[in-house]
Design a protein around this motif. Structure first.
Motif, PDB file in Angstrom:
ATOM      1  N   LYS A  17       0.918  -1.067   0.042  1.00  0.00           N
ATOM      2  CA  LYS A  17      -0.201  -0.401   0.015  1.00  0.00           C
ATOM      3  C   LYS A  17       0.985   1.362  -0.001  1.00  0.00           C
ATOM      4  O   LYS A  17       0.280   2.221  -0.409  1.00  0.00           O
ATOM      5  N   THR A  18       1.992   1.090   0.366  1.00  0.00           N
ATOM      6  CA  THR A  18       2.905   2.240   0.587  1.00  0.00           C
ATOM      7  C   THR A  18       4.303   1.804   0.426  1.00  0.00           C
ATOM      8  O   THR A  18       4.755   0.668   0.278  1.00  0.00           O
ATOM      9  N   ILE A  19       5.371   2.745  -0.066  1.00  0.00           N
ATOM     10  CA  ILE A  19       6.803   2.529  -0.201  1.00  0.00           C
ATOM     11  C   ILE A  19       7.372   3.401   0.695  1.00  0.00           C
ATOM     12  O   ILE A  19       6.918   4.482   0.936  1.00  0.00           O
ATOM     13  N   ASN A  20       8.902   3.062   0.950  1.00  0.00           N
ATOM     14  CA  ASN A  20       9.749   3.875   1.833  1.00  0.00           C
ATOM     15  C   ASN A  20      10.859   4.302   1.079  1.00  0.00           C
ATOM     16  O   ASN A  20      11.938   3.492   1.303  1.00  0.00           O
ATOM     17  N   ASN A 234      11.838  12.585  -4.099  1.00  0.00           N
ATOM     18  CA  ASN A 234      10.855  12.288  -5.479  1.00  0.00           C
ATOM     19  C   ASN A 234      11.336  11.484  -6.422  1.00  0.00           C
ATOM     20  O   ASN A 234      10.463  10.615  -6.736  1.00  0.00           O
ATOM     21  N   ILE A 235      12.631  11.293  -6.768  1.00  0.00           N
ATOM     22  CA  ILE A 235      12.775  10.214  -7.798  1.00  0.00           C
ATOM     23  C   ILE A 235      13.136   8.795  -7.214  1.00  0.00           C
ATOM     24  O   ILE A 235      12.527   8.022  -7.814  1.00  0.00           O
ATOM     25  N   VAL A 236      13.658   8.634  -6.265  1.00  0.00           N
ATOM     26  CA  VAL A 236      13.686   7.397  -5.526  1.00  0.00           C
ATOM     27  C   VAL A 236      12.157   6.909  -5.127  1.00  0.00           C
ATOM     28  O   VAL A 236      12.020   5.539  -5.452  1.00  0.00           O
ATOM     29  N   SER A 237      11.517   7.689  -4.620  1.00  0.00           N
ATOM     30  CA  SER A 237       9.975   7.161  -4.552  1.00  0.00           C
ATOM     31  C   SER A 237       9.422   6.994  -5.770  1.00  0.00           C
ATOM     32  O   SER A 237       8.611   5.608  -5.675  1.00  0.00           O
ATOM     33  N   ALA A 238       9.463   7.616  -7.026  1.00  0.00           N
ATOM     34  CA  ALA A 238       8.945   7.159  -8.215  1.00  0.00           C
ATOM     35  C   ALA A 238       9.450   5.776  -8.629  1.00  0.00           C
ATOM     36  O   ALA A 238       8.778   5.071  -9.359  1.00  0.00           O
ATOM     37  N   ALA A 239      10.616   5.590  -8.484  1.00  0.00           N
ATOM     38  CA  ALA A 239      11.590   4.183  -8.861  1.00  0.00           C
ATOM     39  C   ALA A 239      10.901   3.121  -8.059  1.00  0.00           C
ATOM     40  O   ALA A 239      10.447   2.091  -8.669  1.00  0.00           O
ATOM     41  N   LEU A 240      10.671   3.433  -6.657  1.00  0.00           N
ATOM     42  CA  LEU A 240       9.902   2.295  -5.795  1.00  0.00           C
ATOM     43  C   LEU A 240       8.502   1.970  -6.095  1.00  0.00           C
ATOM     44  O   LEU A 240       7.999   0.863  -6.142  1.00  0.00           O
ATOM     45  N   MET A 241       7.847   2.962  -6.529  1.00  0.00           N
ATOM     46  CA  MET A 241       6.417   2.776  -6.905  1.00  0.00           C
ATOM     47  C   MET A 241       5.985   2.059  -8.118  1.00  0.00           C
ATOM     48  O   MET A 241       5.499   1.132  -8.143  1.00  0.00           O
ATOM     49  N   ALA A 242       6.972   2.322  -9.130  1.00  0.00           N
ATOM     50  CA  ALA A 242       6.874   1.540 -10.268  1.00  0.00           C
ATOM     51  C   ALA A 242       7.197   0.407 -10.235  1.00  0.00           C
ATOM     52  O   ALA A 242       6.654  -0.747 -10.593  1.00  0.00           O
ATOM     53  N   GLU A 243       8.365   0.058  -9.343  1.00  0.00           N
ATOM     54  CA  GLU A 243       8.717  -1.355  -9.401  1.00  0.00           C
ATOM     55  C   GLU A 243       7.706  -2.132  -8.396  1.00  0.00           C
ATOM     56  O   GLU A 243       7.376  -3.376  -8.793  1.00  0.00           O
ATOM     57  N   ALA A 244       7.164  -1.579  -7.489  1.00  0.00           N
ATOM     58  CA  ALA A 244       6.028  -2.342  -6.734  1.00  0.00           C
ATOM     59  C   ALA A 244       5.040  -2.556  -7.629  1.00  0.00           C
ATOM     60  O   ALA A 244       4.307  -3.868  -7.455  1.00  0.00           O
TER      61      ALA A 244
END
Length: 564
Positions: A17-20, A234-244
């Motif tokens: 549901k969330t990423i860190n 911002n960028i790390v978050s987008a990477a983790l969102m897409a991967e998930a």
């Protein structure tokens, strides 16, 4: 699950549901993890030349060391003006690695557009491919640029690159004449940067997730483009969102290497976010420097299997219209991701018929590093929605008064998440956020009771006909079903009686497409007030670098053709 987030109930198993993002101390920790995990994996293939993750790691270190040796202060802005060539990612990562801020530049920019971005960003250094050096020559003396690193298309392609450079310059004559030799700015050749940089010491700068990483300029469709502030978080978050989000499908692909088609330009936010996703999973990027060359593009696709194919609707449609496209082998294709603009049902239906892979639509924006909503990746049917918010993203819809609207009601999308910008460079961004901290996107959408969003249009493109809201996207989607219409675009024009009237620009297949045919088809398929009252035939539509129709240009054309 909270009642105002009904979409959480539809997340597939295994999608959090969330990423860190705070599990990384910096963007370089994320990049270096990818280099270490996949060192021997092929990372890019371009014109038959392959570079591994290890190759890109070494090249980016050389770029970083060379930049540091120039004595440029940490945090300075470095511009990157290249198409999808092997040196793009090493250069971008090298800029970040050295402790600088990267501002990607559209190579097709005119001198006026380039001057604005360089001056607004304060860039002191620019990496540019010589095909586009003429635009830089026009404006460089009016900017703060002190160093120019000049590259040729084939600079990282070895012996083949020498052939590529010769063909580009002498056979196809794709290099307009330019002169950049000037005492005001130092010019260095890109191969010299790599050669010298590999022997120079590199000092890893202290980094944090809160520092500025990318200045990504918006499309500028309503005037001068704005520099979106994107931090490392911002960028790390987008990477983790897409991967998930992609994990339910990518974890099932039993191939040694997963190939992603990279025809979208890497300087565009959609492609940049996909490069992050791909690196996290060790993908190989099939780089396409010029996707407008459709026969060449199809030839590239025929040379190796491809598993992930992101693109915009215009590009999908362009490929489908090519006679040889049907002959490709689509047996490896697992994900077709549509974004950047609204996908049409017609294109999605044809794509599924030809490739056997459903088109999955999503929505994102520059200000969120392309992270926003997406359809569930395991869905097998195109549903016409842009899906549901991805992990850690919250979206609300508001009316003109800032009040939240109900289910199935149209409102402006407002987004909050760790991937979302804090604002624009050199501008007061307070009006871009709601009082409770949601970024106002300017996109009009509705949400159903399951939490799926349907994109209706841009707020600025909405037409008000006799008090009724009319969305150009809807009309365009319907009119593309009319025989003989290759492409079309809709705008609103002033009308004394109705306030605004619908005008449609048509790219016809032949002379059989007449105003009468169009009006009859519209009357049969659209409510009366949505039917185009004004029709103009054109040979082509103005489009952005990723194929999005520039309606602002059409409004300017109409005003020029019909002065008050």
């Amino acid at each position: 699950m909270t009642p105002n987030k009904p979409w959480l109930a539809h997340y597939p198993n295994g999608v959090p549901k969330t990423i860190n993002p705070d599990k990384y101390s910096s963007i370089m920790e994320l990049y270096e993890e990818c280099f270490d995990r996949f060192r021997m994996h092929p990372m890019t293939i371009c014109m038959g030349v392959t570079h591994t993750y290890g190759d890109v790691d070494k090249a980016s270190l050389a770029v970083a060391a060379w930049l540091q040796a120039q004595g440029i202060p940490k945090g300075s802005v470095v511009a990157l003006m290249m198409p999808n060539v092997p040196q793009y990612l090493p250069t971008m990562i090298g800029i970040l690695r050295a402790g600088y801020v990267c501002t990607p530049v559209n190579p097709l920019y005119t001198g006026r557009e380039l001057r604005h971005q360089l001056n607004d960003s304060g860039a002191q250094v620019i990496f540019v491919v010589d095909n586009f050096a003429q635009a830089l020559e026009q404006v460089v003396d009016e900017t703060a640029i002190k160093r120019i690193i000049l590259s040729k298309l084939g600079d990282m392609m070895g012996l083949k690159g020498m052939l590529v450079n010769t063909i580009v310059r002498q056979v196809k004559r794709l290099i307009p004449k330019y002169k950049l030799d000037d005492p005001k700015h130092e010019v260095t050749k890109f191969p010299d940067v790599l050669k010298k940089g590999k022997n120079l010491p590199f000092h890893a700068p202290k980094m944090s997730l809160d520092q500025l990483a990318i200045l990504q300029y918006t499309g500028g469709t309503t005037g001068l483009s704005k520099g979106t502030i994107l931090t490392q978080r911002n960028i790390v978050s987008a990477a983790l969102m897409a991967e998930a989000w992609y994990r339910p499908v990518t974890s099932e692909i039993n191939e040694v290497y997963i190939n992603m088609v990279m025809a979208l330009p890497l300087y565009h936010i959609f492609a940049f976010s996909l490069s992050l996703l791909g690196m996290r999973s060790g993908y190989t990027f099939i780089l396409v420097p010029n996707p407008r060359d459709m026969p060449g593009f199809i030839k590239t696709l025929s040379k190796q299997p491809f598993h992930v194919f992101p693109a915009v609707n215009t590009l999908f449609k362009g490929l489908l219209d090519q006679p040889n496209f049907n002959n490709l082998d689509f047996s490896s294709l697992r994900i077709t991701q549509a974004g950047g603009m609204a996908a049409t049902e017609q294109t999605a239906t044809r794509w599924l018929e030809v490739t056997g892979c459903p088109m999955v639509e999503g929505w994102g924006m520059t200000e969120g590093v392309a992270g926003g909503t997406a359809n569930v990746i395991t869905d097998r049917k195109f549903n016409g929605t842009i899906g549901i918010p991805v992990p850690s993203v919250d979206i609300i819809l508001i009316d003109e008064n800032g009040e939240r609207v109900g289910v199935n009601q149209a409102g402006e999308m407002c987004i909050k998440g760790p991937n979302v910008t804090s604002g624009y460079l050199n501008r007061d961004s307070s009006d871009d956020f709601t009082s409770d901290g949601y970024f106002r996107t300017g996109d009009i959408a509705s949400m159903d009771d399951k939490g799926y969003f349907t994109l209706l249009d841009r707020k600025k493109d909405m037409i008000l006909v006799s008090g009724f809201n009319v969305f150009p996207n809807e009309i365009e989607s319907v009119m593309l079903d009319c025989d003989g219409i290759i492409d079309c675009a809709v705008i609103g024009i002033p009308d004394e009686r109705q306030g605004e009237a619908v005008k449609i620009y048509i790219v016809p297949a032949d002379n059989n497409v007449t105003e009468e045919v169009i009006k009859d088809f519209a009357l049969d398929n659209l409510t009366g007030y949505k039917c185009p009252r004004h029709i103009e035939f054109v040979s082509e539509l103005p489009k952005s670098n990723v194929g999005k129709v520039l309606r602002q240009k059409l409004r300017e054309k109409h005003r020029a053709d019909h002065p008050a």
